[in-house]
Enzyme design. Structure first.
Site, PDB file in Angstrom:
ATOM      1  N   GLY A   1      -6.643  21.204 -16.104  1.00  0.00           N
ATOM      2  CA  GLY A   1      -5.425  20.741 -15.447  1.00  0.00           C
ATOM      3  C   GLY A   1      -4.240  20.781 -16.389  1.00  0.00           C
TER       4      GLY A   1
ATOM      5  CB  SER B   1      -8.902  25.135 -21.675  1.00  0.00           C
ATOM      6  OG  SER B   1      -9.866  24.788 -20.692  1.00  0.00           O
ATOM      7  CE  LYS B   2      -2.718  28.940 -19.530  1.00  0.00           C
ATOM      8  NZ  LYS B   2      -2.278  30.326 -19.212  1.00  0.00           N
ATOM      9  NE  ARG B   3     -13.203  25.078 -19.338  1.00  0.00           N
ATOM     10  CZ  ARG B   3     -14.080  24.085 -19.413  1.00  0.00           C
ATOM     11  NH1 ARG B   3     -14.376  23.398 -18.321  1.00  0.00           N
ATOM     12  NH2 ARG B   3     -14.660  23.777 -20.561  1.00  0.00           N
TER      13      ARG B   3
END
Length: 471
Positions: free
Chosen positions: A247, A243-245
């Site tokens: 990177g 996911s975006k968290r």
């Protein structure tokens, strides 16, 4: 459009609803590798049947990502939406053979019946499955559903997952044509893969359930099934779904972060596939080695430290002229004012700095000193180093260096050592003021390499500037 069955044909089939995800890039790579390993063909099909979410920008982003990765198809790309008439033709064939039926149940009623089926822990089944429509019914809005076989088992022999089986009683009769006549995903995929001569379907294991439904459609049409290989998804370093968290997720982000395409191919190939303990390998080696046996069943974990290690390896092997062009582009993006000889300066410096960088961005940081314009502006720290007795010593060193013509880094190292011994001082008395004069505080390699990177005329010129400023 159809290829001989003896020829291996793979395909990458992205949906243009966003950027090219790193997982999609790996899927494309695996398909490309398998095709090349078997002297086959690698094709691209854009699955743009979702007209509301498919965009031209997303199509461009996908092809830009594939182009950067240098994963080029062996034929012109196919756009699924343009083949809707062919898809409808196949649905007519399924209707004629009794493998499909028209369902006139309203959306609201379908929803209610689904809820009932779910509560009773069974698959939804339309009341129109065994009901013949009248002439009047045919004038009403309706969908076309696939009539799956009942009370049997569908088994998919998968090259990664092994044999996977489903009871057809657990599958519903999937929609083939929507009420507006638009073909659905599972139908279009089967028809397109067949018509494109695809022999091997290599994709994420989130499509494994689709393989059951698609296999039934193949069987109903009397078409040979392709060989399936469903590969595990990519997870973040913590084992959670990417996911975006975690990177960067998009291929273009990795390009912007300074990774080389050959490094990304090397890393992505190793992400979920292995050939012994080999970590660093060329495209040619990957093609020679790639097979399904090397693909693991567990999700692969993205590891930025390993990616940086792989990228550093390929940076060291990269052509200096190419690296100079890449670095110059980023220098310009950062606001550097272009001068005529900047690319030449960077290219001369590359052999002395590229082994200190893990990405092209770090390479840019390491080469800022090379592009500085004379005379260099010194800060207070640099000015303090360039004063008094130090400058006399710097002048003597400048005169000795001026005798050098070849400007060989090894000869420069030897001369700096000899000079320090002749002066009766440790190099700590020489290095800092030399670095200040040559770089004005910018990051740079050791002094001999800095001199070699700058070249003879620029090095002597910067030393002359420093000596002149202190007079």
């Amino acid at each position: 459009m159809t290829s001989p069955s003896s020829t291996v044909v793979t395909r990458f089939a992205p949906s243009p609803t966003g950027y090219l995800h790193i997982g999609g890039a790996r899927t494309a790579l695996f398909n490309w590798l398998y095709a090349k390993a078997h002297a086959g063909r690698f094709l691209i099909r854009v699955e743009d049947t979702d007209r509301e979410r498919s965009t031209d920008d997303a199509v461009k982003a996908i092809f830009d990502g594939l182009s950067w990765l240098e994963l080029f198809a062996d034929d012109e790309p196919v756009f699924q939406f343009s083949r809707a008439d062919r898809h409808r033709e196949v649905v007519d064939q399924l209707l004629e053979t009794g493998h499909a039926y028209r369902d006139f149940t309203s959306a609201e009623e379908t929803g209610r019946l689904r809820d009932v089926a779910k509560a009773e822990k069974r698959a939804f089944e339309s009341p129109w499955r065994d009901r013949a429509p009248t002439v009047d019914d045919l004038a009403l809005p309706h969908v076309v559903r696939f009539r799956r076989p009942q009370s049997t088992t569908v088994t998919v022999p998968d090259q990664v997952q092994g044999d996977v089986s489903w009871s057809t009683d657990d599958l519903d009769d999937l929609v083939l044509l929507r009420s507006d006549g638009a073909p659905t995903y599972n139908l279009a995929v089967v028809v397109d893969d067949h018509d494109m001569g695809v022999t091997h379907v290599i994709r994420g294991d989130d499509h494994l359930n689709n393989a059951a439904r698609q296999s039934l459609i193949y069987d109903a049409l009397g078409w040979p099934r392709p060989t399936f290989a469903h590969i595990p998804l990519i997870h973040g370093p913590d084992g959670a779904k990417l996911s975006k968290r975690h990177g960067a997720q998009a291929v273009h982000e990795y390009a912007e972060m300074g990774y080389l395409p050959e490094a990304m191919r090397n890393y992505l190939a190793r992400l979920g596939w292995a050939h012994g303990d080999d970590e660093l390998f060329s495209d040619e080696q990957a093609i020679q080695w790639f097979d399904f046996k090397g693909i693991g069943k567990a999700p692969a974990r993205l590891d930025f430290d390993k990616l940086a290690h792989v990228n550093a390896h390929w940076l060291r092997l990269a052509d200096d002229e190419r690296l100079a062009k890449l670095a110059l582009d980023i220098h310009l993006q950062r606001g550097h004012a272009l001068r005529e000889d900047d690319e030449t300066r960077l290219q001369r410096a590359m052999p002395f700095v590229k082994d200190r960088a893990k990405t092209v961005l770090e390479l840019v940081d390491q080469t800022q000193f090379v592009l500085k314009a004379r005379p260099l502006a010194q800060d207070d720290k640099g000015a303090a180093l360039l004063s008094g007795e130090t400058m006399d010593r710097l002048g003597r060193l400048r005169d000795r260096l001026a005798l050098f013509q070849s400007w060989d880094v090894f000869a420069l190292e030897a001369e700096l050592k000899v000079f320090a011994e002749a002066e009766g001082v440790g190099f700590g008395k020489i290095g800092p003021p030399m670095r200040a004069a040559l770089t004005a505080g910018s990051t740079s390699p050791d002094i001999a390499r800095t001199l070699a990177a700058l070249g003879r005329d620029e090095s002597l010129g910067r030393l002359d500037d420093a000596l002149q400023q202190t007079k």
